[in-house]
Design an enzyme around this catalytic site. Sequence first.
Site, PDB file in Angstrom:
ATOM      1  N   GLU A 280     -46.767  -2.325  -0.777  1.00 12.18           N
ATOM      2  CA  GLU A 280     -46.615  -1.843   0.593  1.00 12.18           C
ATOM      3  C   GLU A 280     -45.577  -2.720   1.286  1.00 12.18           C
ATOM      4  O   GLU A 280     -45.804  -3.908   1.490  1.00 12.18           O
ATOM      5  CB  GLU A 280     -47.947  -1.907   1.355  1.00 12.18           C
ATOM      6  CG  GLU A 280     -49.026  -1.000   0.796  1.00 12.18           C
ATOM      7  CD  GLU A 280     -50.321  -1.053   1.600  1.00 12.18           C
ATOM      8  OE1 GLU A 280     -50.290  -1.585   2.738  1.00 12.18           O
ATOM      9  OE2 GLU A 280     -51.354  -0.598   1.089  1.00 12.18           O
TER      10      GLU A 280
ATOM     11  N   GLU B 186     -56.387  -4.046  -1.684  1.00  6.98           N
ATOM     12  CA  GLU B 186     -56.366  -5.278  -0.889  1.00  6.98           C
ATOM     13  C   GLU B 186     -57.704  -6.018  -0.882  1.00  6.98           C
ATOM     14  O   GLU B 186     -58.353  -6.180   0.148  1.00  6.98           O
ATOM     15  CB  GLU B 186     -55.922  -4.975   0.551  1.00  6.98           C
ATOM     16  CG  GLU B 186     -54.500  -4.469   0.651  1.00  6.98           C
ATOM     17  CD  GLU B 186     -54.054  -4.226   2.081  1.00  6.98           C
ATOM     18  OE1 GLU B 186     -52.843  -4.225   2.338  1.00  6.98           O
ATOM     19  OE2 GLU B 186     -54.930  -4.022   2.958  1.00  6.98           O
TER      20      GLU B 186
END
Length: 650
Positions: A324, A151
């Site tokens: 995710e 991320e």
Amino acid sequence: MTPSLPAPHLTLAVCDYPEHVPRDRWTRYAEQQKALGLSFVRISEFAWSRMEPRPGEYEWAWLDEAIEAYAGAGLKVVLCTPTATPPAWLIRSHPEILPYDREGRIREFGSRRHYDFASPVFREHSRRITRVLAERYGQHAAVVGWQTDNEFGCHDTARSYGGASAAAFPGWLETKYGTLDRLNEAWGNVFWSMEYDDWAQIRPPNLLVTEVNPSHQLDFYRFASETVASFQAEQVAILRECSPGRFITHNFMIFESGFDHYEVAKGLDFVSWDNYPTGMLEFFSSWMPDQLKTDYARTGHPDLIAFNHDLYRGLLKRPFWVMEQQCGQVNWAPFNPLPAPGAVQLWTAQAWAHGADTVSYFRWRAATMAQEVMHSGLLRHDETLDRGGWEVESQDIAAMPLGSVPARVALLHDYESLWLYDVQKHAASLSYWAQTVTYYRALRELGQDVDIVHPDSDLSGYALIVAPALTLMTAERAAHLEAAAQQARIVFGPRSAYRTVSGRTPEDGQPGVLAELLGAKLLNFDSLREGLSVRVEGPDHACDVHSWAESYRLTGAETLYRYVDGPQSGEAAVIRKGSVTVIGAHSEDLLRAVLSGELRAAGLSPELLPEGVRLSRRAGHTLLQNWTSQTVNLHGHALPPVSFLLDVQA
């Protein structure tokens, strides 16, 4: 005759953390994951301190055993480089690795993403841990792919305003401009006596007395973005060398603005992103009305999710992964409601319909420690299957084949326009994302599939091209759009071509090099505070405008809508020249009316869908979705609340 094999279909995965649980759980968890219908498991993105507990001392036995447990159950492993969480021994030995926030404060050790991308010391350690990890597992039969880091940009970490980044920024500028005279001219530094006569005088644009120079900020953002891209490229090169034949991806973030994702995605096999629908609505979409947030609190809004799916499919113009996927409540938004029954299945089906080849749920077992104990998993803390786990177990994915998304509409988006728009919003209620997503929502409300692509990419094959907020314009980009207008209809939104490549405005006024294509010049723009509106009227439609209103002096275009009150009364609000339309007023109602007409003119078939109902198409199938708490009837089908129907169509 060789029997025909079933078409490849959507596969499911999970994020797991063997280092968080006792060893005696590993084999059992892997077997349960396989029995649940999962095919892949992603591991180790935060495990640097377990891999290398002390400098140069590696402990691999636990990871060897964990990978063997997954392999023994028939699962494929996606291994991560652990650089998102440099360990304490590294930070305390080299505190210069730490980044600085916008307020000039050091961001300390104790959570994650505590590094400056420009730090040469950290870059050295990033390459080192990536190499030793890839040399050990890069050709393991169970390891089928890699995720770099984790991320990028999360928690506002793409840019550091001190330390290594501050030291590297002047050199980057010198390489770009060559001389200070050129930099001073490009930035317009004669304004407010901001001229430099030494590269060392230049700092990152923070902690200023008042507004930052937009050109200064644009170049700092470019510098930071290129630094992220080069950091990623170093890891990718090592993984290609040491782990041939395995895919490489990165899990990007919701509405992340800190770097140019098109550049950072180069070199990846496919893009991934992390989808948290309820948290996205609460935390990342400040422009959405509170009542809408309440209405969609348990599902998230379909168009916010879809926008990110289409954005990440468009970075490389190929299918993607959701690395995710939320499977219960999250823990990091202002409010974290329990998702509605059926939401996890709906999110999975929507991801497939927008081009996801794999959906990976976060996480396997809910964390029993540290910052995420309030976050859900497929298993509860007590290891029983949670609600999301039950939905994963019961869903049927056999009818979800892989294939292309047949979009005939392109929405143009680029990060430099985003940066320039938001540095001087001029209207507090309107940002780049707010304006862009409003256009996207209108297209989705009209039943259209949409590709989100860079404005300089190949635009052939589209019937309608929509540019909601293409703020930055160059002569090359204008020529590219002029060529596209020969084979497609184009719709531009407000503030198009307001800036040149350096961040200044065109010397001959907006829209500068785009003026001939649009057939107009900008007259005025009007920033409307909340509660202030103006009205526009066309031949068969009238509506109120909020947030933004701009008018034009025509040089070849015709007027479609005019302002009928306010300081721009009588002036053109929506104009058209040939196949090109410009919408200068911000209004959801106006957008639907104009875009509906443009879709029909382009040979497409707009259909205004009921509130909360969406259509998405992939591989010859149509997914009909109901995101509301009420039963909805459409196309002869009754859809229960929070549900979907996969309807095979040509």
